[in-house]
Enzyme design. Structure first.
Site, PDB file in Angstrom:
ATOM      1  N   GLU A  95      -3.434   7.459  -4.218  1.00  0.00           N
ATOM      2  CA  GLU A  95      -3.377   6.186  -3.493  1.00  0.00           C
ATOM      3  C   GLU A  95      -3.181   5.039  -4.481  1.00  0.00           C
ATOM      4  OE1 GLU A  95      -6.267   4.123  -0.241  1.00  0.00           O
ATOM      5  OE2 GLU A  95      -7.094   4.400  -2.251  1.00  0.00           O
TER       6      GLU A  95
ATOM      7  N   TYR B 289       0.864  -1.187   0.000  1.00  0.00           N
ATOM      8  CA  TYR B 289       0.000   0.000   0.000  1.00  0.00           C
ATOM      9  C   TYR B 289       0.894   1.229   0.000  1.00  0.00           C
ATOM     10  CZ  TYR B 289      -3.303   3.541   1.531  1.00  0.00           C
ATOM     11  OH  TYR B 289      -4.073   4.677   1.606  1.00  0.00           O
TER      12      TYR B 289
END
Length: 461
Positions: free
Chosen positions: A269, A181
């Site tokens: 993101e 992530y």
């Protein structure tokens, strides 16, 4: 020996961008909206934090919420040298087949393009299951696309109404050895960008923040110096990249930061960022939030907006300079100022009610804006009562009172209206409302207003 698997997209992992809230949660902060027993039980959009509302809780402008599709995000990243799998969007089954043929590979994935997560586990109204499918041939890509395009996809983030799929992304699928992530967002504490990353990619970052906060890395970025080479190498090492992968990882991180800055993003993101068995480092799935207030500098980005993916009420509100976010309750709110709007929703919740929206008319709303605001509020069938809470600073209470009176006469409200005024020329404003002859319930203070509107909503059920 590491396991590898085929990429199925962001199936089952949230694409809400709600990590913004999760990051702050891990530092001990919680949303200000409380139940009467003190429990933090306020839920937005099917129980998941809405990225736009999370921005408000972090003090971001309500307008900072433009999103783009996955295929658009990948095209944008590629302009800044960020490695992503090859692919292209298609609007018809025939286009999907041609894109698959042009890719020249048997390892393909077809992904429905909607502004919602959980696509892989979603279901179409026609019974077809899954918005993300692997396939092995152009003909198969065409068949899958034909079952997605023009159909309504329901996921855990769309709600039962679902979203109509107008485009699909046909891309080269990737083998996955590791998932990571990686995100860049604005840090309110330092008023500067910050990197938030974790070795736990491809899963809900909120869950990681809650259960394993030590697995979340943060790297502050000097806004003048930018993301430095030593920082990208440090992050790559902390995220467990092998020495042969450090250069590729550092280049990708740098590309993401340059994208963030050049496009005036409030968030970039990548979840997941993957390492393939061959050691390639790829941004497999990306989500962007842009600062709408900076879009005048980026007409090419503004052109990417897909209003078909947005709440029609929010689209209408934006046309009139209003900040509106639809929620799930039955008490509509019309307030001037984001902070006061948050407090208004908070106290409605405290007294047992449930807000139907966030609506900030700003500090200098005109009568036309107030009228349009009422039209938007009553267009929600769930609304059983309306609370107007105005603090007159720049906006004088007598002016807003006259605007409310004229707007109510124009719109002819079908539900009870509670009005609380305070500030400049408040007595004159209250007198205007009292003499208007309209069925307006006035309140002396915010607590009184909240209790009255909750009772009015309950009585209208």
């Amino acid at each position: 020996m590491r396991q590898s698997r085929k990429h199925l997209g962001a199936a089952g992992s949230p694409r809400s961008g709600a990590f913004q809230t999760a990051v702050v949660f891990s530092a001990g902060w919680r949303p200000p909206l409380l139940g009467k027993n003190g429990s933090r039980d306020f839920k937005v959009k099917n129980g998941l934090p809405d990225a736009r509302f999370a921005g408000l809780m972090l003090g971001l402008p309500a307008a900072s919420r433009m999103n783009i599709h996955e295929y658009q995000a990948k095209e944008l990243l590629q302009k800044f040298g960020v490695a992503t799998p090859r692919g292209k969007a298609a609007s018809t089954a025939e286009e999907a087949e041609q894109v698959a043929r042009d890719l020249g590979t048997d390892d393909l994935v077809v992904k429905a393009q909607v502004h919602a997560g959980g696509r892989g586990k979603g279901t179409f109204a026609n019974g077809f299951k899954g918005g993300v499918h692997l396939c092995k041939s152009p003909a198969e890509a065409r068949e899958i696309a034909s079952k997605m395009l023009g159909q309504t996809l329901v996921t855990h983030q769309t709600g039962p109404a679902g979203r109509v799929v107008n485009k699909v992304l046909v891309a080269e699928s990737a083998e996955i050895a590791r998932e990571i992530y990686f995100a860049i967002l604005l840090d309110r504490a330092t008023a500067a960008p910050i990197v938030v990353a974790s070795t736990e990619g491809g899963v809900e970052i909120e869950t990681v923040a809650e259960k394993s906060p030590e697995k979340i890395l943060r790297e502050k970025i000097d806004p003048l110096a930018g993301l430095q080479a030593h920082q990208t190498r440090k992050l790559a090492k902390q995220l467990g990249f092998e020495s042969s992968q450090l250069k590729a990882a550092s280049k990708l991180f740098d590309g993401l930061y340059r994208t963030f800055m050049a496009c005036d993003c409030s968030m970039v993101e990548v979840n997941p960022l993957v390492v393939t068995p061959k050691g390639e480092v790829l941004a497999l799935d990306a989500k962007f939030n842009f600062d709408d207030n900076a879009l005048y500098r980026h007409p090419e980005l503004a052109a990417l907006r897909d209003i078909a993916e947005e709440d029609p009420r929010e689209v209408e509100a934006s046309k009139h300079g209003l900040n509106y976010i639809g929620l799930d309750g039955n008490i509509a709110c019309l307030v001037n100022g984001a902070g006061l709007a948050m407090a208004t929703m908070d106290i409605i919740k405290f007294y047992g009610g449930s807000p139907a929206n966030f609506l900030d008319v700003g500090g200098g709303a005109t009568e036309e804006q107030v009228t349009e605001a009422f039209k938007i509020l009553v267009s929600d069938d769930k609304v059983k009562a309306i609370l107007v809470n105005i603090f007159g600073g720049i906006m004088k209470c007598d002016v807003i009172a006259q605007g409310i009176i004229n707007a109510v006469k124009t719109v002819k409200l079908p539900v009870p209206l509670v009005v609380r005024l305070e500030g400049t020329n408040v007595d004159a404003g209250k007198k205007l409302i009292a003499e208007s002859g309209l069925p307006v319930i006035t309140a002396g203070d915010l607590a009184d207003a909240a209790q009255k509107v909750v009772r009015a909503a309950e009585g209208a059920k």
